[in-house]
Design an enzyme around this catalytic site. Structure first.
Site, PDB file in Angstrom:
ATOM      1  N   LYS A  72      -2.707  21.331  -4.056  1.00 38.18           N
ATOM      2  CA  LYS A  72      -1.847  20.375  -4.333  1.00 38.18           C
ATOM      3  C   LYS A  72      -2.228  19.334  -5.364  1.00 38.18           C
ATOM      4  CE  LYS A  72       0.297  16.483  -1.703  1.00 38.18           C
ATOM      5  NZ  LYS A  72      -0.083  15.139  -2.547  1.00 38.18           N
ATOM      6  N   HIS A 104       1.387  12.996  -6.623  1.00 31.89           N
ATOM      7  CA  HIS A 104       0.472  12.093  -5.753  1.00 31.89           C
ATOM      8  C   HIS A 104       1.561  10.959  -5.220  1.00 31.89           C
ATOM      9  CE1 HIS A 104      -3.473  12.074  -3.485  1.00 31.89           C
ATOM     10  NE2 HIS A 104      -2.973  10.743  -2.995  1.00 31.89           N
ATOM     11  N   SER A 109      -3.084  14.358   6.809  1.00 40.27           N
ATOM     12  CA  SER A 109      -3.970  13.711   5.906  1.00 40.27           C
ATOM     13  C   SER A 109      -5.559  13.695   6.368  1.00 40.27           C
ATOM     14  CB  SER A 109      -3.568  12.318   5.511  1.00 40.27           C
ATOM     15  OG  SER A 109      -4.498  11.481   4.722  1.00 40.27           O
ATOM     16  N   THR A 141      -6.104  18.794  -2.216  1.00 41.30           N
ATOM     17  CA  THR A 141      -5.514  17.956  -2.859  1.00 41.30           C
ATOM     18  C   THR A 141      -6.434  17.629  -4.233  1.00 41.30           C
ATOM     19  OG1 THR A 141      -4.363  16.797  -1.269  1.00 41.30           O
ATOM     20  CG2 THR A 141      -4.700  15.482  -3.183  1.00 41.30           C
ATOM     21  N   TYR A 177       0.858  -1.284  -0.006  1.00 40.67           N
ATOM     22  CA  TYR A 177      -0.117  -0.023  -0.010  1.00 40.67           C
ATOM     23  C   TYR A 177       0.948   1.333   0.123  1.00 40.67           C
ATOM     24  CZ  TYR A 177      -3.301   3.475   1.515  1.00 40.67           C
ATOM     25  OH  TYR A 177      -3.773   4.913   1.475  1.00 40.67           O
ATOM     26  N   TYR A 233      -9.437  16.174   1.317  1.00 38.32           N
ATOM     27  CA  TYR A 233      -9.976  15.511   0.177  1.00 38.32           C
ATOM     28  C   TYR A 233     -11.403  15.944   0.224  1.00 38.32           C
ATOM     29  CZ  TYR A 233      -6.142  12.063  -0.661  1.00 38.32           C
ATOM     30  OH  TYR A 233      -5.048  11.636  -0.647  1.00 38.32           O
TER      31      TYR A 233
END
Length: 377
Positions: free
Chosen positions: A249, A273, A136, A185, A54, A159
Site C-alpha cells: 500500500k 495515505h 491498522s 504500508t 487529526y 507499519y
C-alpha cells in the site's frame, strides 16, 4: 428490495436512512448519509478540535488531500443503452475472499477517539454490509480483539514503527488471528508534516492506548534503526512470516508497482495515505492508470483517496481497480453512529454505485470496461 451489497442487488429505490436520522421532510431532499459534507459537519460538532483535525487534516499545504475528490471527477461516464440491465451485482472476490461489495474500509489509526468501541464498532459495521475492513497497526484494540469482534473478512495493515522483533511478531500474530492478507504500508519512512497536529501538539487522549504497540521495554535498538527502512526483499519475507498474501500500500508509480509484484506482492494498493504524507503528490485517480498498465490484468489493484460518490467508485473500477477503500467517510460514520454509522456510509455508497451502474447499462462490478469513462473535455 434486495439488500444492497448482496451478490445480486436490485436496482435501488429509496435507501434506508442512518440510525438516528429523521426522514427528510422534503421528499426530494437527499438522504442525510449520502451528504458526506453534512455527515462530516455532524462529526466535527461532536469531536474535540484536536481529534477532528487529526482525522480531517493532511500534510503540509493539504494540496494532495484537497485535490483528491476532484481528481475522480476529471473523468466522464459513457453510458450504454438498451442493455436490458435489470440487476446489478456488487459481489466480488478480493484475493480469493468473497465480499458483497467492492467498497472496503481503509486503515486509520486511533479509532477509539471517534467512538468508545473504536475498531470493534467499525468491524461490526463492515461485517453488516459484507465489506472488507483493513485494521491498522495503530489501533486502540489489539488485532486479536478486532478479529474476534465480527465475522467479516479483515486484512491487517503493518507499519514498521517498532523493533524488528516486534514488527515480525505482529505479522505472525495477524496470520494466527485469521486475517486474510497483510498490507505493508510503505509510504511512511517517516511521518508527514501535518500542520494541524503540530498546532494542537496532538497526543492520544488519556485512557486510550496503542494496543498493538510494544511495551516501553521493547523499543528499537541501534541495529534496528540501521535497518528501519523496508526494501522490496521484505515483501516475500513478511509473506513467509505471516503465511498470508502481501499487499503493498502506498504505491503511486508504475515502475514501483511492477517491482513489488516481481518481489512477491499479491496485490498493489494505490494510495496517497489520505494526503497525509508527501504533499503535493499525484492523486490516486491519476496514478492508477499507470499502475494498471505496469502490472497487467492478472494482479489485483486497489485504490483510495477522495472517493466520495458511487460514480467515483465506478470510475476507479473502469480504470482497473478491483476495489476501493474509504477512510474519512467511515470516520465520520463511526463518530456519529458507531457500527450503524459505518454500515450506513457503506450502504449509501453501495446504493449510489448500483444506481449509477444501472444507468450506465452495467450489471457486474467484476467486468466494468475501460471505455465506460473518458477524460473530461
Amino acid at each position: 428490495m434486495a439488500t444492497i451489497g448482496a451478490p445480486d442487488s436490485a436496482v435501488p429505490g429509496q435507501p434506508p436512512r442512518l440510525p438516528g436520522e429523521e426522514t427528510p421532510e422534503d421528499p426530494g431532499q437527499e438522504p442525510p448519509y449520502l451528504d458526506l459534507d453534512r455527515l462530516e459537519a455532524r462529526a466535527r460538532e461532536q469531536l474535540p478540535a484536536s481529534v477532528y483535525d487529526y482525522y480531517a487534516g493532511g500534510a503540509e499545504t493539504e494540496t494532495t488531500m484537497a485535490e483528491a475528490p476532484a481528481s475522480w471527477r476529471s473523468w466522464r461516464l459513457r453510458p450504454r443503452v438498451l442493455r436490458g440491465t435489470a440487476r446489478v451485482r456488487l459481489g466480488t472476490e478480493l484475493l480469493g475472499t468473497p465480499v458483497r461489495t467492492p467498497i472496503g474500509i481503509a486503515p486509520w489509526a486511533y479509532q477509539g477517539m471517534a467512538h468508545p468501541d473504536g475498531e470493534l464498532a467499525t468491524a461490526r459495521g463492515a461485517a453488516a454490509r459484507g465489506a472488507l475492513m483493513t485494521v491498522s497497526t495503530s489501533a486502540t484494540h489489539t488485532l486479536e480483539e478486532v478479529a474476534a469482534a465480527a465475522d467479516g473478512p479483515q486484512w491487517f495493515q503493518l507499519y514498521r514503527l517498532h523493533s524488528n522483533r516486534h514488527t515480525d511478531d505482529l505479522a505472525r500474530r495477524a496470520g494466527d488471528a485469521g486475517y486474510r492478507a497483510l498490507v505493508l504500508t510503505v509510504d511512511v519512512p517517516l511521518l508527514g508534516r501535518r500542520r494541524r497536529d503540530l498546532r494542537h501538539r496532538f497526543a492520544l487522549p488519556a485512557g486510550l492506548r496503542m494496543a498493538n504497540h510494544p511495551p516501553e521495554g521493547d523499543q528499537p535498538t541501534l541495529s534496528d534503526l540501521a535497518t528501519a527502512t523496508w526494501t522490496f526483499d521484505d515483501i516475500a519475507r513478511f509473506g513467509e512470516l505471516s503465511g498470508l498474501p502481501v499487499i503493498v500500500k502506498g504505491v503511486l508509480r508504475g515502475d514501483d508497482a511492477a517491482r513489488c509484484v516481481q518481489a512477491g506482492a499479491s496485490a498493489v494498493w494505490v494510495s496517497t495515505h489520505g494526503g497525509r504524507q508527501v504533499d503535493p503528490a499525484i492523486a490516486s485517480a491519476h496514478a492508477l492508470p499507470e499502475v494498471v498498465e505496469a502490472v497487467g490484468a492478472d494482479v489485483e489493484i486497489y485504490a483510495d483517496g477522495g472517493i466520495r460518490t458511487g460514480s467515483d467508485v465506478l470510475t476507479a473500477l473502469a480504470l482497473g481497480a478491483s476495489a476501493v477503500f474509504l477512510g474519512r467517510p467511515c470516520v465520520w460514520g463511526l463518530a456519529t453512529g458507531g457500527a450503524d454509522g459505518v454500515a450506513g456510509v457503506l450502504a449509501g455508497l453501495g446504493e449510489e454505485l448500483t444506481h449509477t451502474m444501472a444507468l450506465c447499462g452495467l450489471d457486474d462490478v467484476r467486468s466494468v470496461p475501460r471505455d465506460t469513462i473518458t477524460p473530461a473535455r
